[in-house]
Design a protein around this motif. Structure first.
Motif, mmCIF file in Angstrom:
data_model
loop_
_atom_site.group_PDB
_atom_site.id
_atom_site.type_symbol
_atom_site.label_atom_id
_atom_site.label_comp_id
_atom_site.label_asym_id
_atom_site.label_seq_id
_atom_site.Cartn_x
_atom_site.Cartn_y
_atom_site.Cartn_z
ATOM 1 N N ASN A 8 -9.260 -8.902 -7.440
ATOM 2 C CA ASN A 8 -10.047 -9.386 -8.584
ATOM 3 C C ASN A 8 -11.547 -9.114 -8.464
ATOM 4 O OD1 ASN A 8 -7.929 -10.228 -10.067
ATOM 5 N ND2 ASN A 8 -8.126 -12.424 -9.601
ATOM 6 N N ASP A 9 -12.049 -9.153 -7.225
ATOM 7 C CA ASP A 9 -13.493 -8.927 -7.060
ATOM 8 C C ASP A 9 -13.863 -7.440 -6.981
ATOM 9 O OD1 ASP A 9 -12.185 -8.648 -4.687
ATOM 10 O OD2 ASP A 9 -13.688 -9.663 -3.458
ATOM 11 N N GLU A 10 -12.863 -6.563 -7.095
ATOM 12 C CA GLU A 10 -13.119 -5.113 -7.108
ATOM 13 C C GLU A 10 -12.377 -4.530 -8.307
ATOM 14 O OE1 GLU A 10 -14.769 -3.159 -4.790
ATOM 15 O OE2 GLU A 10 -14.634 -4.162 -2.836
ATOM 16 N N PRO A 11 -12.846 -4.827 -9.539
ATOM 17 C CA PRO A 11 -12.083 -4.420 -10.728
ATOM 18 C C PRO A 11 -11.806 -2.920 -10.825
ATOM 19 C CG PRO A 11 -14.191 -5.428 -11.327
ATOM 20 C CD PRO A 11 -14.068 -5.543 -9.859
ATOM 21 N N HIS A 12 -12.715 -2.108 -10.265
ATOM 22 C CA HIS A 12 -12.486 -0.655 -10.357
ATOM 23 C C HIS A 12 -11.257 -0.263 -9.528
ATOM 24 C CE1 HIS A 12 -13.369 3.456 -11.205
ATOM 25 N NE2 HIS A 12 -13.468 3.761 -9.912
ATOM 26 N N ILE A 13 -11.204 -0.753 -8.292
ATOM 27 C CA ILE A 13 -10.049 -0.459 -7.423
ATOM 28 C C ILE A 13 -8.789 -1.063 -8.041
ATOM 29 C CG2 ILE A 13 -9.026 -0.862 -5.131
ATOM 30 C CD1 ILE A 13 -11.801 -0.739 -3.951
ATOM 31 N N GLN A 14 -8.911 -2.268 -8.572
ATOM 32 C CA GLN A 14 -7.759 -2.930 -9.192
ATOM 33 C C GLN A 14 -7.171 -2.060 -10.315
ATOM 34 O OE1 GLN A 14 -8.553 -6.614 -11.352
ATOM 35 N NE2 GLN A 14 -7.007 -7.625 -10.079
ATOM 36 N N GLY A 15 -8.068 -1.515 -11.152
ATOM 37 C CA GLY A 15 -7.623 -0.651 -12.251
ATOM 38 C C GLY A 15 -6.937 0.602 -11.718
ATOM 39 N N GLN A 16 -7.500 1.183 -10.653
ATOM 40 C CA GLN A 16 -6.892 2.395 -10.068
ATOM 41 C C GLN A 16 -5.519 2.069 -9.456
ATOM 42 O OE1 GLN A 16 -10.229 3.348 -7.453
ATOM 43 N NE2 GLN A 16 -10.567 5.236 -8.606
ATOM 44 N N LEU A 17 -5.419 0.883 -8.872
ATOM 45 C CA LEU A 17 -4.128 0.499 -8.270
ATOM 46 C C LEU A 17 -3.065 0.300 -9.353
ATOM 47 C CD1 LEU A 17 -5.291 -1.903 -5.407
ATOM 48 C CD2 LEU A 17 -4.321 0.391 -5.166
ATOM 49 N N GLN A 18 -3.515 -0.149 -10.531
ATOM 50 C CA GLN A 18 -2.553 -0.267 -11.643
ATOM 51 C C GLN A 18 -2.024 1.124 -12.018
ATOM 52 O OE1 GLN A 18 -5.003 -2.652 -14.114
ATOM 53 N NE2 GLN A 18 -4.079 -4.545 -13.395
ATOM 54 N N GLU A 19 -2.904 2.124 -11.930
ATOM 55 C CA GLU A 19 -2.477 3.504 -12.193
ATOM 56 C C GLU A 19 -1.481 3.978 -11.119
ATOM 57 O OE1 GLU A 19 -3.182 5.436 -14.915
ATOM 58 O OE2 GLU A 19 -4.000 3.525 -15.596
ATOM 59 N N VAL A 20 -1.740 3.581 -9.872
ATOM 60 C CA VAL A 20 -0.808 3.929 -8.783
ATOM 61 C C VAL A 20 0.562 3.326 -9.107
ATOM 62 C CG1 VAL A 20 -0.267 3.572 -6.327
ATOM 63 C CG2 VAL A 20 -2.610 4.116 -7.009
ATOM 64 N N SER A 21 0.562 2.054 -9.529
ATOM 65 C CA SER A 21 1.829 1.381 -9.860
ATOM 66 C C SER A 21 2.543 2.102 -10.987
ATOM 67 C CB SER A 21 1.572 -0.046 -10.325
ATOM 68 O OG SER A 21 1.264 -0.836 -9.244
ATOM 69 N N LYS A 22 1.768 2.529 -11.967
ATOM 70 C CA LYS A 22 2.368 3.229 -13.109
ATOM 71 C C LYS A 22 3.059 4.517 -12.636
ATOM 72 C CE LYS A 22 -0.436 2.743 -16.888
ATOM 73 N NZ LYS A 22 -1.493 3.332 -17.746
ATOM 74 N N THR A 23 2.373 5.256 -11.760
ATOM 75 C CA THR A 23 2.941 6.498 -11.219
ATOM 76 C C THR A 23 4.266 6.199 -10.506
ATOM 77 O OG1 THR A 23 0.692 7.265 -10.845
ATOM 78 C CG2 THR A 23 2.444 8.499 -9.727
ATOM 79 N N ILE A 24 4.280 5.134 -9.722
ATOM 80 C CA ILE A 24 5.494 4.790 -8.966
ATOM 81 C C ILE A 24 6.610 4.402 -9.941
ATOM 82 C CG2 ILE A 24 6.494 3.182 -7.276
ATOM 83 C CD1 ILE A 24 3.707 3.018 -5.970
ATOM 84 N N GLU A 25 6.266 3.597 -10.939
ATOM 85 C CA GLU A 25 7.289 3.162 -11.901
ATOM 86 C C GLU A 25 7.856 4.348 -12.681
ATOM 87 O OE1 GLU A 25 5.850 -0.111 -14.310
ATOM 88 O OE2 GLU A 25 5.173 -1.140 -12.500
ATOM 89 N N GLN A 26 6.980 5.295 -13.054
ATOM 90 C CA GLN A 26 7.479 6.483 -13.769
ATOM 91 C C GLN A 26 8.470 7.255 -12.902
ATOM 92 O OE1 GLN A 26 3.759 8.364 -14.687
ATOM 93 N NE2 GLN A 26 3.493 7.215 -16.592
ATOM 94 N N THR A 27 8.191 7.300 -11.621
ATOM 95 C CA THR A 27 9.082 8.024 -10.707
ATOM 96 C C THR A 27 10.416 7.299 -10.584
ATOM 97 O OG1 THR A 27 7.085 8.529 -9.494
ATOM 98 C CG2 THR A 27 9.131 9.098 -8.428
ATOM 99 N N VAL A 28 10.350 5.984 -10.435
ATOM 100 C CA VAL A 28 11.581 5.199 -10.270
ATOM 101 C C VAL A 28 12.409 5.208 -11.562
ATOM 102 C CG1 VAL A 28 12.425 2.837 -9.909
ATOM 103 C CG2 VAL A 28 10.706 3.780 -8.387
ATOM 104 N N ALA A 29 11.725 5.358 -12.693
ATOM 105 C CA ALA A 29 12.438 5.378 -13.983
ATOM 106 C C ALA A 29 13.401 6.566 -14.074
ATOM 107 C CB ALA A 29 11.435 5.426 -15.128
ATOM 108 N N THR A 30 13.244 7.554 -13.176
ATOM 109 C CA THR A 30 14.156 8.712 -13.203
ATOM 110 C C THR A 30 15.456 8.423 -12.446
ATOM 111 O OG1 THR A 30 13.206 9.671 -11.204
ATOM 112 C CG2 THR A 30 12.201 10.333 -13.289
ATOM 113 N N ALA A 31 15.547 7.264 -11.813
ATOM 114 C CA ALA A 31 16.789 6.924 -11.090
ATOM 115 C C ALA A 31 17.894 6.626 -12.100
ATOM 116 C CB ALA A 31 16.552 5.700 -10.211
ATOM 117 N N HIS A 32 19.132 6.910 -11.678
ATOM 118 C CA HIS A 32 20.238 6.706 -12.604
ATOM 119 C C HIS A 32 20.968 5.394 -12.366
ATOM 120 C CE1 HIS A 32 19.917 10.476 -14.585
ATOM 121 N NE2 HIS A 32 19.817 11.101 -13.422
ATOM 122 N N GLY A 33 21.598 4.929 -13.412
ATOM 123 C CA GLY A 33 22.563 3.836 -13.297
ATOM 124 C C GLY A 33 21.960 2.512 -12.873
#
Ligand code: FPP
Ligand code: MG
Length: 328
Positions: A6-31
């Motif tokens: 919370n006290d480093e909003p810039h890093i926090q925002g970038q980490l949300q982007e990291v999470s998005k990248t990971i979720e997009q990758t996991v979304a390719t899993a089947h079943g």
């Protein structure tokens, strides 16, 4: 747990982007494995490894944000894969307060789900050096596996020395922290000396972090940690508070704790765990372990001040200070 940032909003925002990248990758899993893995990757921790990549990528002058987010995602996915496998090895039904992948789908499918995450992480690296390449990743991964193998083979043997413990946590935790700091710097045009300096800073931070984590297993509150206290003792894993307590006991010419833990059946019964916890505390094991964690922190600070970049130095120091005061 991104509120940690919370006290480093810039890093926090970038980490949300990291999470998005990971979720997009996991979304390719089947079943059915897709929602199981999605739940695992969405229950984010402090995301320390990608944060270290993001921070050290600030060492050069180039605009490397997109690369740092991708490399951060790779390292976080490797970590998440290792946690899936770790919970199978430990038979852990809880991870970050939720049901573990192992608890949801059983060992066979959890092994494969962890492999899937690892494979997808490696796919994000392909052909996109610098920063992180297959050789650097393989070295980190093999150290991770070796130390888990060593820990598993030694399970139930409480009488190891400090250097064995430090080698184990060096492989299991510090190697990935070191790799994270190294690969952020490697995205930029910095000298090899700076990259190696970052590697050492990450290594010391990883050691201090794991010692702290091991201390929390002796003193932490189970609700906050999302897991019980005394778990390491119960499952036969010697960590620094115990090692220090046994050293102290030996110095005093006593052997009550040593005798209590000799030839114990694993998992250890709750009564013995409780007795051992009390003795470790009474022998000053926790305080001594805290002292060693502090000395790694001090060593890291000395190295951080040699980086010659005030912003990065301050961000690393802030992170260290926040982690030192953590109870979770
Ligand atoms: C957590 O330790 C475990 C690790 C930090 C590493 C686990 C590594 C492996 C299982 C090797 C396999 C690796 C891959 C990439 C598939 P802990 O049990 O002390 O911590 P915990 O309390 O969070 O479970
Ligand atoms: Mg574990």
């Amino acid at each position: 747990m991104l509120e940690f940032w919370n006290d480093e909003p810039h890093i926090q925002g970038q980490l949300q982007e990291v999470s998005k990248t990971i979720e997009q990758t996991v979304a390719t899993a089947h079943g059915f494995i897709r929602p199981v893995l999605m739940d695992h990757v969405q229950s984010t921790g402090k995301m320390l490894r990608p944060a270290l990549v993001l921070i050290t990528s600030g060492l050069g002058t180039g605009e490397k944000e997109a690369d740092a987010i991708r490399v951060g995602a790779i390292l976080e996915m490797i970590h998440l894969a290792s946690l899936v496998h770790d919970d199978i090895i430990d038979g852990a039904v809880k991870r970050r307060g939720r049901s573990s992948v192992f608890a949801k789908v059983g060992a066979k499918q959890a092994v494969l789900a962890g492999d899937f995450l690892l494979a997808k992480a490696l796919m994000l690296t392909s052909g996109k050096e610098p920063g992180i390449d297959s050789e650097v990743i393989s070295r980190g991964l093999s150290r991770l596996c070796e130390s888990e193998l060593e820990q598993d083979a030694g399970q139930g043997d409480f009488f190891i020395n400090r250097s064995t413990y430090l080698r184990r946590i060096g492989g299991k935790t510090a190697s990935l922290f070191a790799l994270s700091c190294y690969s952020g710097a490697a995205l930029q045009e910095v000298t090899n000396q700076t990259k190696l300096l970052c590697h050492r800073i990450g290594y010391c931070m990883g050691i201090a972090f794991q010692i702290q984590d091991d201390i929390l297993d002796y003193i932490g509150s189970s609700t906050k940690l999302g897991k019980g206290t005394g778990g390491d003792l119960k499952s036969g894993i010697p960590t620094l508070p115990l090692i220090c307590a046994l050293e102290e006991e030996h110095k005093q010419g006593l052997n009550t704790l040593r005798t209590l833990l000799s030839n114990r059946k694993i998992p250890m019964d709750q009564r013995t765990v409780k007795q051992a916890l009390g003795q470790v505390e009474a022998l000053g094991g926790i305080q001594k372990a805290q002292f060693l964690a502090e000395s790694y922190k001090k060593r890291a600070f000395e190295e951080i001040h040699r980086l010659g970049n005030t912003k990065v130095e301050q961000q690393l120091i802030n992170l260290f200070e926040k982690l030192s005061g953590r109870s979770v």
